[in-house]
Design an enzyme around this catalytic site. Sequence first.
Site, short mmCIF file in Angstrom:
data_model
loop_
_atom_site.label_atom_id
_atom_site.label_comp_id
_atom_site.label_asym_id
_atom_site.label_seq_id
_atom_site.Cartn_x
_atom_site.Cartn_y
_atom_site.Cartn_z
N ASP A 173 1.21 -1.29 -0.25
CA ASP A 173 0.11 -0.18 0.13
C ASP A 173 0.85 1.26 0.08
OD1 ASP A 173 -3.25 0.55 0.72
OD2 ASP A 173 -1.92 2.16 1.28
N ALA A 234 -10.59 -2.72 -10.09
CA ALA A 234 -10.58 -1.59 -9.36
C ALA A 234 -10.96 -0.40 -10.58
CB ALA A 234 -9.02 -1.15 -8.85
N ARG A 235 -10.24 0.15 -11.33
CA ARG A 235 -10.54 1.08 -12.29
C ARG A 235 -9.85 0.78 -13.42
NH1 ARG A 235 -14.69 1.70 -10.10
NH2 ARG A 235 -15.56 3.79 -9.19
N ASP A 259 -12.62 -6.37 -14.78
CA ASP A 259 -14.02 -5.93 -14.47
C ASP A 259 -14.12 -4.54 -15.19
OD1 ASP A 259 -16.65 -6.45 -13.55
OD2 ASP A 259 -16.27 -5.04 -11.83
N GLU A 264 -16.03 3.25 -20.40
CA GLU A 264 -17.12 2.26 -20.35
C GLU A 264 -18.41 2.87 -20.71
OE1 GLU A 264 -17.25 0.99 -16.25
OE2 GLU A 264 -15.14 0.13 -16.33
N HIS A 283 -18.01 -4.49 -15.53
CA HIS A 283 -18.19 -3.64 -14.17
C HIS A 283 -19.34 -4.11 -13.23
CE1 HIS A 283 -16.73 0.50 -12.68
NE2 HIS A 283 -16.96 -0.19 -11.38
N ALA A 285 -18.48 -6.30 -10.39
CA ALA A 285 -18.11 -6.53 -9.27
C ALA A 285 -18.86 -6.16 -7.81
CB ALA A 285 -16.51 -6.17 -8.97
N ALA A 286 -19.40 -4.93 -7.91
CA ALA A 286 -20.01 -4.45 -6.81
C ALA A 286 -21.48 -4.57 -6.81
CB ALA A 286 -19.68 -3.06 -6.55
N1 NAD Z 1 -15.24 -2.96 -9.78
C1 NAD Z 1 -16.13 -2.26 -9.18
O1 NAD Z 1 -17.21 -2.49 -9.05
C2 NAD Z 1 -15.45 -1.50 -7.93
C3 NAD Z 1 -16.45 -1.26 -6.63
C4 NAD Z 1 -15.96 -0.80 -5.59
C5 NAD Z 1 -14.45 0.01 -5.89
N2 NAD Z 1 -14.00 -0.08 -6.88
C6 NAD Z 1 -12.66 0.23 -6.86
O2 NAD Z 1 -11.76 -0.25 -5.92
C7 NAD Z 1 -10.89 0.93 -5.36
C8 NAD Z 1 -10.58 0.57 -3.98
O3 NAD Z 1 -11.70 0.30 -3.15
P1 NAD Z 1 -11.61 0.17 -1.52
O4 NAD Z 1 -12.98 0.19 -1.13
O5 NAD Z 1 -10.38 -1.04 -1.20
O6 NAD Z 1 -10.85 1.61 -1.40
P2 NAD Z 1 -10.00 2.08 -0.04
O7 NAD Z 1 -10.10 3.47 0.02
O8 NAD Z 1 -10.54 1.43 1.27
O9 NAD Z 1 -8.61 1.35 -0.53
C9 NAD Z 1 -7.76 1.89 -1.30
C10 NAD Z 1 -6.18 1.83 -0.80
O10 NAD Z 1 -5.28 2.09 -1.86
C11 NAD Z 1 -4.31 2.66 -1.32
N3 NAD Z 1 -3.64 3.35 -2.29
C12 NAD Z 1 -3.81 4.70 -2.93
N4 NAD Z 1 -2.90 5.03 -3.93
C13 NAD Z 1 -1.90 3.94 -3.87
C14 NAD Z 1 -0.79 3.82 -4.54
N5 NAD Z 1 -0.41 4.64 -5.41
N6 NAD Z 1 -0.10 2.53 -4.33
C15 NAD Z 1 -0.69 1.68 -3.64
N7 NAD Z 1 -1.77 1.66 -2.64
C16 NAD Z 1 -2.44 3.13 -2.88
C17 NAD Z 1 -4.86 3.52 0.00
O11 NAD Z 1 -3.82 3.76 0.78
C18 NAD Z 1 -5.83 2.59 0.16
O12 NAD Z 1 -5.46 1.81 1.25
C19 NAD Z 1 -11.99 2.08 -5.37
O13 NAD Z 1 -11.05 3.35 -5.30
C20 NAD Z 1 -12.55 2.00 -6.78
O14 NAD Z 1 -11.99 2.49 -7.75
C21 NAD Z 1 -14.47 -0.94 -7.87
#
Ligand code: NAD
Length: 310
Positions: A173, A234-235, A259, A264, A283, A285-286
């Site tokens: 992280d 993630a994105r 995903d 999109e 997309h 996953a959630a």
């Molecule tokens: N596919 C989907 O449907 C879906 C659904 C929910 C979230 N997401 C994506 O998942 C991401 C993460 O969600 P989460 O709930 O775990 O968020 P979160 O904020 O709990 O966790 C994100 C983590 O990434 C870390 N981070 C930030 N920049 C970083 C970097 N450069 N290198 C390493 N670590 C880094 C942060 O410190 C944090 O611990 C969201 O931002 C969102 O884009 C996707």
Amino acid sequence: MKITITPRGFFKNGKEYIKILQDKGYEVDYNDSGKSYTREQFFEHCQGAAGVVCASEKVDKEFFDTHPELKTIIKFGVGIDNIDVSYANSKNIFVGRCAGSNSRSVAEHAAALMFAASKNLYDGIYETKNSNWKKFSGFELLGKTVGIIGFGAIGKHLANICNGLGMKILCYDAFPIDQILAEEYGAVISDLETIYSESDFISVHVPLNEETKGMISLQEMKKMKDSCILINTARGGIINEDDLYTALSEKYIKAAYFDVFSSEPPDWENKLFKLDNFYLTPHMAASTTEADVNCCRMATEILLDRLGDE
Ligand SMILES: NC(=O)c1ccc[n+]([C@@H]2O[C@H](COP(=O)([O-])OP(=O)(O)OC[C@H]3O[C@@H](n4cnc5c(N)ncnc54)[C@H](O)[C@@H]3O)[C@@H](O)[C@H]2O)c1
């Protein structure tokens, strides 16, 4: 006071929360159309609203400038990369999100993609349904190494699942990870170089921002094992898609399961989609009942906290 709720999932799974808001005296404009709003519909429905719960609509300067009554906007989910947060802040508009609401759902999706890869599920189902009795040989997850990049809510849930599967977990992280916390998840705190070189699976769970955009490019993919499977729930844009095409077609890595995409719905001509070692979901996953209900509850709590009782 008016509140506009655009996500379809809110109407589907959160009628009791719509009633709570109505009972507090709010006029609630919700989306019961069964379809996502177009940009035009989004702008129209939000006219006069003090609070908005949005999905993935683009919430940009134009939106904020044309909706002067807006005080609070809440993302029905976690990633707020569709919202111009700094512009909202400059206009004193509060931006909220439903942190943690869908983390288990997304982590289970990432784990499902790992199973899909290890058991050749997509190809096995596809071939059998097409009357081909063709057996694929897979591998067990037990003892395999998963590198988790981004040890936030989703990353931790995934570690928890992988720990239960007997996998070796490396986590990284941007912020220091507490040693005791990592141990609770059976994870070893690592660095990116080790994750790239040692992982059988790499799963990305960081937000999309200027720092993370393109953070995994060809240079990083070349450091991975040629048996490595890359997972992105993630994105889109965090992993460079052009470079991924090269890495998959040149077999620098074994496969990728995505995903999320840089645009999109994606461009259906995207050359990645033609590769037989690239697998995708839309997309979703959630997209679970549980995550939707969590978002409905959290968004309602934030709205009431920010706007107060009518
Ligand atoms: N596919 C989907 O449907 C879906 C659904 C929910 C979230 N997401 C994506 O998942 C991401 C993460 O969600 P989460 O709930 O775990 O968020 P979160 O904020 O709990 O966790 C994100 C983590 O990434 C870390 N981070 C930030 N920049 C970083 C970097 N450069 N290198 C390493 N670590 C880094 C942060 O410190 C944090 O611990 C969201 O931002 C969102 O884009 C996707």
